[in-house]
Design an enzyme around this catalytic site. Structure first.
Site, PDB file in Angstrom:
ATOM      1  CD  GLU A  81      -4.614   5.093  14.628  1.00 26.16           C
ATOM      2  OE1 GLU A  81      -4.115   4.084  15.136  1.00 26.16           O
ATOM      3  OE2 GLU A  81      -4.978   5.140  13.444  1.00 26.16           O
ATOM      4  CB  CYS A 113      -6.496   6.215   9.651  1.00 30.67           C
ATOM      5  SG  CYS A 113      -5.203   5.087  10.193  1.00 30.67           S
ATOM      6  CG  HIS A 235      -6.776   5.752   5.032  1.00 34.36           C
ATOM      7  ND1 HIS A 235      -5.776   6.490   5.597  1.00 34.36           N
ATOM      8  CD2 HIS A 235      -6.693   4.518   5.591  1.00 34.36           C
ATOM      9  CE1 HIS A 235      -5.113   5.735   6.465  1.00 34.36           C
ATOM     10  NE2 HIS A 235      -5.645   4.529   6.478  1.00 34.36           N
TER      11      HIS A 235
END
Lengths: 344, 130
Positions: A81, A113, A235
């Protein structure tokens, strides 16, 4: 024919800032923040580190770990990102710095992500089709968060690189399954320095729905149950969400704990699930079964089922482990942190 | 630095690619096109340095030139690579940590950038060997 991971490498900057120090500046209660987020400190890049330098160090560790000939890497994809350029790929810098140029394809990926796991899937496809011998997928970020935003407590820096191929596997990827919708839970517009997010909207309709759907979809597709796995990785935007989603899906604390590194690392965005997977690979034994599901805002999840093959023990110590990289931290106060982040 | 000049030196800056004379086995960094010792008898080929060396001498920069002023105080050192040649590079460490004879290893870092909209120059720095 089997496809999987032939090597992996991680890089984490040495600097850290504690939740107490950020809370001191913004007048928050640090104990409340730590309890709420399940994070105590986060990594911070040095002033001369960015997504490209972190990606290069992770890629070099992956090459070093199993002595891969970089000229056999036919594709390099870098998910982030925080690519240093808007136009000019990070992947070409990595390709040059590991000696893989010029006969390869390279590109930068962006999917919040989960760009790094999308890169793994792209490599799997090209390897399966026989277009390339090896592909390298990287997740690397110097995560952005506006000063004073809740994200500032967790937005960290780090990277992980995975080499995908058919030969000399250390983990066979049994299958992968994705779940994707248009869900605007977190975004950053062109020219803006920091992302914005939907607060609590990032929870149920975004993180939980996508991770649960991708993970259940994968387990149904290959007909397995949570109990069939030794390790599970999700995550890690904070220390609470992955534990809650694991419980929701029927996994135990013992399955998630080895990969749960967010309390002392923070959220490394595109590198989050990939560094966590590396922490599991650092200690998994032959025959161990691992499930990993990433999450990228916007939103989507990629789920992978993999089994450790023989040979992992011989190459594990040829590059630093995640626990080794987390040691020797140097702590910054908020003023130096702001200087490192280029805020002042 | 002009973009073409930076681009021409990328192999040396990123990967410590120098040269080696196959006749006398001496290594050169930055790369040389001829061996000054063997002259016409020399046979030069590309050589990738391992990136391990030791600090010959150093200075701590407190008053830096434009573009490096945010990094002060920082260590600039002459490093003798294990293969022989010496080079000047930044050592990423606490200035109190540096000492002559310290073993160092190469790392990949941002060296300079031409303002907020210019090209970013990456390359090799060194850090204490761990």
């Amino acid at each position: 024919m089997s496809i999987g991971i032939t090597s992996y490498g991680v890089y984490i900057p040495r600097y850290r800032i504690k939740v107490e120090e950020i809370a001191r500046v913004w007048g928050d209660d640090p104990e409340n923040i730590k309890r709420g987020l399940g994070v105590c400190e986060k990594s911070v890049p040095d002033m001369d580190e960015d997504t490209a330098t972190i990606a290069v160090e992770a890629a070099r560790n992956a090459i070093r770990r199993n002595n891969t000939n970089p000229k056999e890497v036919g594709a390099i994809y870098v998910g982030s990102e925080s690519h240093p350029y808007v136009v000019k790929p990070t992947a070409t810098i990595v390709a040059e710095a590991i000696g893989a140029t010029p006969y390869l394809t390279a590109a930068d990926f962006e999917f919040a992500c989960k760009a790094g796991t999308a890169a793994i899937q792209a490599c799997m496809g090209e390897v399966a089709a026989g277009f390339i011998e090896y592909g390298m997928a990287i997740g690397s970020d110097v995560s952005q968060a506006a000063p004073g935003d809740a994200l500032e407590y967790t937005a960290a820096a780090g990277g992980a690189a995975y080499i995908i191929g058919k030969k000399n596997l250390i983990a066979e990827i049994e299958d992968t399954f994705s779940f994707t919708t248009d869900t605007p839970d977190f975004w950053r517009r062109e020219g803006m320095s920091y992302p914005l997010h939907g607060g609590r909207f990032t929870g149920e309709p975004a993180y939980f729905r996508h991770i649960v759907s991708a993970t259940k979809g994968l387990m149904e597709k290959i007909d397995v149950k949570p109990g069939d796995y030794d390790f599970v990785v999700f995550h890690q935007p904070n220390g609470k969400f992955p534990i809650r989603v694991a419980k929701k899906l029927g996994f135990t604390k013992e399955q998630i704990q080895p990969g749960l590194i967010v309390p002392t690392l923070g959220n490394t965005y595109s590198a989050s699930s990939l560094i966590s997977l590396a922490a599991v690979l650092d200690e998994a034994e032959q025959g161990s079964r691992i499930l990993m599901t990433s999450f990228g805002s916007g939103a989507g999840s990629d789920s992978f089922s993999m089994v450790i093959t023989e040979g992992i023990d011989e190459m594990r110590d040829k590059a630093p482990t995640v626990q080794e990289l987390l040691k020797g931290a140097r702590y910054l106060d908020y003023a130096l942190y702001a200087k490192h982040k280029g805020v002042m | 630095m002009a973009v073409p000049r930076f681009w021409r030196n990328i192999p040396a800056r990123y990967n410590l690619i120098g040269t080696k004379c196959l006749t006398c086995e001496k290594c050169y960094f930055p790369p040389r096109t001829t061996c000054p010792a063997c002259r016409r008898a020399g046979k030069i080929e590309m050589h990738k340095f391992e990136g391990i060396g030791e600090v010959v001498t150093y200075t701590v920069i407190h008053s830096a030139s434009e573009g490096f002023d945010r990094q002060t105080p920082y260590v600039l050192a002459i490093i003798r690579l294990d293969e022989g040649p010496c080079m000047t590079a930044q050592i990423v460490c606490d200035p109190n940590e540096i000492e002559i004879g310290m073993k160092v290893q190469s790392i990949f870092r941002k060296i300079a950038e031409e303002g907020p909209d210019g090209v970013i120059c990456y390359g090799t720095k060194f850090a204490p060997k761990r």
